[in-house]
Enzyme design. Structure first.
Site, PDB file in Angstrom:
ATOM      1  N   THR A  41       0.851  -1.189   0.000  1.00 56.58           N
ATOM      2  CA  THR A  41       0.000   0.000   0.000  1.00 56.58           C
ATOM      3  C   THR A  41       0.884   1.235   0.000  1.00 56.58           C
ATOM      4  O   THR A  41       2.110   1.136  -0.038  1.00 56.58           O
ATOM      5  CB  THR A  41      -0.915   0.023   1.235  1.00 56.58           C
ATOM      6  OG1 THR A  41      -0.135   0.408   2.390  1.00 56.58           O
ATOM      7  CG2 THR A  41      -1.540  -1.338   1.496  1.00 56.58           C
ATOM      8  N   CYS A  42       0.250   2.400   0.076  1.00 58.41           N
ATOM      9  CA  CYS A  42       1.040   3.628   0.090  1.00 58.41           C
ATOM     10  C   CYS A  42       1.885   3.746   1.356  1.00 58.41           C
ATOM     11  O   CYS A  42       2.866   4.483   1.391  1.00 58.41           O
ATOM     12  CB  CYS A  42       0.138   4.852  -0.049  1.00 58.41           C
ATOM     13  SG  CYS A  42      -1.035   5.048   1.301  1.00 58.41           S
ATOM     14  N   ASN A  43       1.503   3.012   2.408  1.00 54.96           N
ATOM     15  CA  ASN A  43       2.211   3.114   3.683  1.00 54.96           C
ATOM     16  C   ASN A  43       3.169   1.981   3.974  1.00 54.96           C
ATOM     17  O   ASN A  43       3.975   2.067   4.889  1.00 54.96           O
ATOM     18  CB  ASN A  43       1.209   3.186   4.839  1.00 54.96           C
ATOM     19  CG  ASN A  43       0.495   4.513   4.903  1.00 54.96           C
ATOM     20  OD1 ASN A  43       1.023   5.521   4.443  1.00 54.96           O
ATOM     21  ND2 ASN A  43      -0.705   4.527   5.459  1.00 54.96           N
ATOM     22  N   ASP A  98      -7.183   4.218  10.134  1.00 51.90           N
ATOM     23  CA  ASP A  98      -7.465   4.119   8.695  1.00 51.90           C
ATOM     24  C   ASP A  98      -8.152   2.786   8.405  1.00 51.90           C
ATOM     25  O   ASP A  98      -7.566   1.719   8.570  1.00 51.90           O
ATOM     26  CB  ASP A  98      -6.152   4.216   7.918  1.00 51.90           C
ATOM     27  CG  ASP A  98      -6.358   4.230   6.401  1.00 51.90           C
ATOM     28  OD1 ASP A  98      -7.494   3.983   5.959  1.00 51.90           O
ATOM     29  OD2 ASP A  98      -5.387   4.497   5.681  1.00 51.90           O
ATOM     30  N   TYR A  99      -9.403   2.859   7.959  1.00 49.68           N
ATOM     31  CA  TYR A  99     -10.190   1.642   7.755  1.00 49.68           C
ATOM     32  C   TYR A  99     -10.027   1.070   6.350  1.00 49.68           C
ATOM     33  O   TYR A  99     -10.473  -0.043   6.076  1.00 49.68           O
ATOM     34  CB  TYR A  99     -11.671   1.927   8.043  1.00 49.68           C
ATOM     35  CG  TYR A  99     -12.485   0.684   8.295  1.00 49.68           C
ATOM     36  CD1 TYR A  99     -12.223  -0.128   9.400  1.00 49.68           C
ATOM     37  CD2 TYR A  99     -13.506   0.306   7.432  1.00 49.68           C
ATOM     38  CE1 TYR A  99     -12.954  -1.283   9.635  1.00 49.68           C
ATOM     39  CE2 TYR A  99     -14.253  -0.850   7.659  1.00 49.68           C
ATOM     40  CZ  TYR A  99     -13.974  -1.638   8.764  1.00 49.68           C
ATOM     41  OH  TYR A  99     -14.700  -2.780   8.992  1.00 49.68           O
ATOM     42  N   GLY A 122      -7.233   8.776 -12.529  1.00 47.68           N
ATOM     43  CA  GLY A 122      -7.228   7.475 -11.857  1.00 47.68           C
ATOM     44  C   GLY A 122      -8.524   7.253 -11.104  1.00 47.68           C
ATOM     45  O   GLY A 122      -8.797   7.941 -10.118  1.00 47.68           O
ATOM     46  N   GLY A 124      -9.644   4.325  -9.673  1.00 49.22           N
ATOM     47  CA  GLY A 124      -9.660   3.098  -8.877  1.00 49.22           C
ATOM     48  C   GLY A 124     -10.350   3.362  -7.553  1.00 49.22           C
ATOM     49  O   GLY A 124     -11.042   4.372  -7.377  1.00 49.22           O
TER      50      GLY A 124
END
Length: 440
Positions: free
Chosen positions: A80-82, A141-142, A216, A218
């Site tokens: 993911t981004c993290n 963050d869900y 984008g 998505g």
């Protein structure tokens, strides 16, 4: 933001139907000490570094293929981004480092220097924390829940998720849902997509009069777009997506405009705000496209970055990336922090249930073997009786008596053979059958 992207007993599988009994009977348990997680996250790396080790869907599929050839057939990857993390079973964690080295563009020495590795119950606990948003750059963050589910599902589709992993992921997702419903950990700004809206709210007070381009469409792009419409009241949004039908369908459902990817440069020239949520391995937005453009704010929600680094050199362009975005805090952060102890208690409770299931599952293999042994004796005695010349229904009593005696003989024989453990065996038999006999 994805770069590709049970409690016990009462929790159904998210992957496929099937009873727990069936699962327990056909799968040998693994040693939990061989369950590892290796990865990097936002705590020690910036977005550029994480981008070098981001894994898209094509890379993910190739990693799974190579892993199986190396004898690793029970793992999944969360990118993911993290973070970029590999969870799974291996003789040692170094095997996962090797997979990262083979399939990402980053320097493996840098990865190993910045990475964390956990094994056994610590690795299990880490996944619970990640899945509950406690380890997220934005507390609570869900969105990570869907990312874990999709990552594990993709791996299972390619034959790389076993019983332990499936059960663990199910438990993590259920606990995450409980935490969301029973605590306020996920209140307020709890995702990158929503943090983007907070940023726009603070930096662009007259946003309803601004032209917005979203590149984008998505999951992250759609969520950001919905949040802008709901919380900011803006609908002057043009959607651009490499697969045009995706943008067209979303635009039609929400009363928005869309433009073909070929018109990207022209569209961002005229925009006041550009949000980039693509999944391209290389930048989509370049300096040349913006040199003569009007002043604008660009928010890059992508990992790896999809806005070229030299765009920041343009004085009339303000660029914000995911690391900067995650620093956006809101008035609910303190309340979410107060909910952490409640979340930890729920995690501990359900993690212990999972570990209990795992321990009992090892016993299930033995119990299944005992059942098979008893069934064998039963069938043999029934067959012997039926082969008699004058078989009568009453003869079942004799069959039952012989079966019971054979069971006693098996236990007595073991006690005689293991004389040094005889007291322990007899005590266990006494407890199991609750005879009420005092051995003292």
């Amino acid at each position: 933001m994805t770069a590709y992207s049970h409690g016990i007993g009462r929790y159904p599988s998210i992957f496929a139907p099937g009873s727990l009994l069936t699962i327990m009977q056909v799968n040998q348990p693994k040693n939990i000490s061989n369950f590892h997680i290796v990865g990097i996250n936002y705590k020690k790396t910036d977005a550029t570094t994480r981008g070098a080790f981001a894994i898209n869907q094509d890379q993910y599929q190739q990693i799974l293929q190579d892993a199986k050839q190396s004898g690793l057939d029970d793992l999944f990857i969360l990118s993911t981004c993290n973070r970029t993390e590999i969870y799974g079973f291996a003789d040692n964690a170094d095997q996962f480092f090797k997979l990262i080295d083979q399939h990402t563009i980053g320097n493996i020495s840098q990865f190993q220097q910045l990475a964390y590795a956990k094994s056994g119950e610590e690795a299990v606990k880490h996944l619970y924390h990640v899945g509950s948003g406690l380890d997220s750059q934005i507390l609570g963050d869900y969105e990570i829940v869907g990312q874990i589910k999709n990552a594990a599902k993709f791996s299972k589709q390619h034959g790389c998720v076993g019983t332990f992993m499936e059960r663990l992921v199910n438990s993590v997702l259920q606990v995450s849902k409980l935490i969301k419903n029973e605590t306020a950990l996920s209140s307020g700004t709890v995702s990158v997509a929503f943090a983007a809206v907070r940023l726009l709210e603070n930096k662009v007070p007259d946003i309803t009069g601004k032209k917005i381009v979203l590149v984008g469409v998505g999951k992250i792009g759609r969520n950001t777009c919905k949040n802008m419409m709901q919380y900011l009241g803006t609908k002057d949004i043009t959607l651009i997506n490499r697969t045009a039908t995706v943008a067209e369908d979303f635009a039609a459902c929400n009363g928005l405009r869309c433009a073909p990817i070929e018109n990207l440069a022209e569209s961002i020239q005229d925009a006041d705000i550009v949000l980039v949520a693509t999944n391209a391995p290389h930048p989509t937005i370049h300096k040349a496209q913006l040199t003569n453009a009007s002043p604008k704010l660009i928010v890059d929600l992508s990992i790896p970055f999809n806005v070229a680094p030299d765009v920041r050199e343009l004085p009339h362009i303000d660029v914000v990336n995911v690391d900067e975005l995650s620093k956006v805090q809101d008035e609910t952060l303190e309340r979410r922090m107060q909910e952490v102890p409640k979340a930890l208690c729920l995690i501990e409770e359900h993690m212990q249930e999972f570990l209990y299931w795992f321990k009992m599952r090892k016993h299930a293999v033995v119990l299944k073997a005992v059942k098979d042994k008893l069934t064998e004796i039963h069938h043999r005695e029934i067959l012997q009786q039926k082969n008699g010349a004058n078989y009568q229904f009453e003869d079942l009593e004799a069959v039952s008596s012989r079966i019971i005696q054979k069971m006693i003989n098996l236990m007595a024989g073991k006690v005689r053979k293991e004389a040094d453990k005889s007291d322990l065996y007899i005590s266990m038999i006494n407890d199991i059958f609750e005879t009420g006999v005092n051995q003292e």
